[in-house]
Design an enzyme around this catalytic site. Structure first.
Site, short mmCIF file in Angstrom:
data_model
loop_
_atom_site.label_atom_id
_atom_site.label_comp_id
_atom_site.label_asym_id
_atom_site.label_seq_id
_atom_site.Cartn_x
_atom_site.Cartn_y
_atom_site.Cartn_z
N GLY A 79 2.69 1.08 0.96
CA GLY A 79 3.29 2.17 0.17
C GLY A 79 2.55 2.18 -1.15
O GLY A 79 2.22 1.12 -1.68
N ASP A 80 2.28 3.35 -1.67
CA ASP A 80 1.27 3.48 -2.74
C ASP A 80 1.38 2.46 -3.88
O ASP A 80 0.45 1.70 -4.14
CB ASP A 80 1.20 4.91 -3.25
CG ASP A 80 2.46 5.37 -3.97
OD1 ASP A 80 3.53 4.77 -3.76
OD2 ASP A 80 2.37 6.33 -4.76
N THR A 81 2.53 2.43 -4.60
CA THR A 81 2.62 1.51 -5.74
C THR A 81 2.60 0.05 -5.29
O THR A 81 2.08 -0.83 -5.98
CB THR A 81 3.89 1.77 -6.58
OG1 THR A 81 5.00 1.92 -5.69
CG2 THR A 81 3.74 3.04 -7.42
N ARG A 85 2.03 14.47 -3.05
CA ARG A 85 2.37 14.56 -1.62
C ARG A 85 3.35 15.73 -1.44
O ARG A 85 4.57 15.52 -1.39
CB ARG A 85 3.05 13.29 -1.12
CG ARG A 85 2.23 12.03 -1.16
CD ARG A 85 1.27 11.93 0.01
NE ARG A 85 0.64 10.63 0.04
CZ ARG A 85 -0.40 10.27 -0.71
NH1 ARG A 85 -0.94 11.11 -1.56
NH2 ARG A 85 -0.91 9.06 -0.60
N ASP A 112 -5.01 3.73 -4.47
CA ASP A 112 -4.12 2.62 -4.84
C ASP A 112 -4.93 1.37 -5.19
O ASP A 112 -4.61 0.64 -6.14
CB ASP A 112 -3.17 2.27 -3.68
CG ASP A 112 -2.42 3.48 -3.17
OD1 ASP A 112 -2.23 4.43 -3.95
OD2 ASP A 112 -2.04 3.47 -1.98
N ASP A 116 -17.29 11.50 -6.34
CA ASP A 116 -17.79 12.06 -7.61
C ASP A 116 -17.38 11.19 -8.79
O ASP A 116 -16.50 10.34 -8.67
CB ASP A 116 -17.29 13.50 -7.76
CG ASP A 116 -17.95 14.42 -6.75
OD1 ASP A 116 -19.13 14.16 -6.41
OD2 ASP A 116 -17.30 15.36 -6.26
N TRP A 132 8.70 8.73 8.45
CA TRP A 132 10.10 8.61 8.85
C TRP A 132 10.76 7.80 7.72
O TRP A 132 10.83 6.58 7.77
CB TRP A 132 10.22 7.87 10.18
CG TRP A 132 9.65 8.65 11.31
CD1 TRP A 132 10.33 9.49 12.15
CD2 TRP A 132 8.27 8.68 11.74
NE1 TRP A 132 9.46 10.06 13.05
CE2 TRP A 132 8.18 9.59 12.83
CE3 TRP A 132 7.09 8.08 11.28
CZ2 TRP A 132 6.98 9.87 13.47
CZ3 TRP A 132 5.89 8.36 11.93
CH2 TRP A 132 5.85 9.24 13.01
N ARG A 133 11.14 8.52 6.70
CA ARG A 133 11.60 7.82 5.50
C ARG A 133 12.76 8.51 4.82
O ARG A 133 13.15 8.10 3.72
CB ARG A 133 10.42 7.68 4.51
CG ARG A 133 9.98 9.01 3.92
CD ARG A 133 8.62 8.98 3.24
NE ARG A 133 8.44 8.01 2.20
CZ ARG A 133 7.32 7.88 1.48
NH1 ARG A 133 6.30 8.70 1.71
NH2 ARG A 133 7.22 6.97 0.54
#
Ligand code: ELE
Length: 295
Positions: A28-30, A164, A255, A226, A100-101
């Site tokens: 999960g990102d963080t 997102r 991340d 870039d 699915w969250r």
């Protein structure tokens, strides 16, 4: 000792193995940023993760996974609740996610949050657009208030908008909350491609200007292959990432960048040097499958 505290949602991850099966992990990102930060930093940096989980087996396994990785769980346990799940789909190395969250306990993480645990002057609290997206409106307000209070005690807030659209009620709501978070952050870590689509920024410099204009003292705009743009109130510089020839799965490139960047910054590097560390780690992460690549 300095502490990085990630705030958000960690999920069960289903990552394609390339042989028709999926490997189960937690990501999960963080959390990904915290996981990379833990692997890169020395023992003088503490890394924690604040979320809400259930009291079931997947929630317990997630906690165990974090402890084993050296990330201190700051969990609120919701009896009867559970964690979310997402699956990675790959097309030419570019990732997309199915989730699915919608009933995950993490959605309640700010319900009774009053203060960031164990955070003092110089520590870094990390949130993202995903953290805000999953919360109810009252939770979003609460979280930004808690961050605002923490800043008054010298905690630095880092924010990756991690756009997102699928997770938000509407584009307008997403834009409003992303910019509200931008106003309480010290370090903004946006990705130009996402921002251009939803805010109409002409280039990475325009993205940097928008976050600087909202009040972020340090803005670092990632832009795939870039140049990275680094903007402070009185400077602007760019760092060109080394060319990457092998792209297997871009999941968590941003991340991982954030993890290496924050660790380098906390260890005293200049922003440009820290951005180079971020680019180097991203390059390694996109050469393998899944969000968490042992480095
Ligand atoms: O979408 C979510 O909620 C997730 O947390 C899934 C992924 O682990 C990260 O989002 C990857 O992030 P990128 O660095 O942008 O590839």
């Amino acid at each position: 000792m300095t502490r990085i505290l990630g705030i958000g949602e960690c999920m069960i991850e289903m990552a394609p193995t390339g042989e028709g099966t999926f490997a189960m992990g937690f990501a999960g990102d963080t959390f990904n940023t915290c996981w990379y930060a833990r692997r890169l930093a020395g023992p003088e940096l503490r890394v924690g993760y604040l979320t809400a989980v259930g009291d079931d087996d997947p929630s317990r396994r997630m906690e165990e996974f974090m402890r084993d990785a050296g990330v201190e769980p700051e969990f609120t346990v919701r009896p009867g609740g559970s964690v979310g799940l997402y699956m990675i789909s790959l097309k030419d190395g570019e990732r997309s996610f199915s989730y699915w969250r919608s009933t995950s306990a993490a959605r309640t993480l700010a319900d009774d949050l009053e203060v960031l645990p164990d955070m003092t002057d110089g520590d870094v609290a990390l949130v993202s657009g995903i953290t805000l997206a999953i919360l109810p409106e009252a939770g979003r307000t609460r979280l930004l208030e808690v961050l605002h209070d923490a800043r008054k005690r010298g905690v630095r807030v880092a924010f990756d908008p991690n756009i997102r659209p699928k997770l938000w009620e509407s584009t307008e709501t997403m834009r409003r909350w992303v910019m509200a978070a931008a106003r309480v952050c010290d370090i903004a870590l946006p990705s130009h491609e996402d921002e251009a689509t939803h805010f109409g920024d002409a280039d990475a410099s325009a993205t940097a200007d928008r976050y600087a204009g909202a009040g972020a003292g340090l803005v670092v705009v990632k832009d795939g292959a870039d140049p990275v743009v680094i903007r402070t109130p009185d400077s602007r510089e760019t760092i060109t990432p080394a060319r990457v020839t092998e792209v297997v799965d871009t999941t968590a490139a941003g991340d991982a960048f954030n993890g290496a960047f924050l660790v380098a910054l906390l260890e005293g590097a200049e922003a440009a040097q820290a951005a180079k560390a971020g680019c180097a780690l991203s390059a390694r992460v996109i050469a393998a499958r899944g969000a968490l690549v042992p480095v």
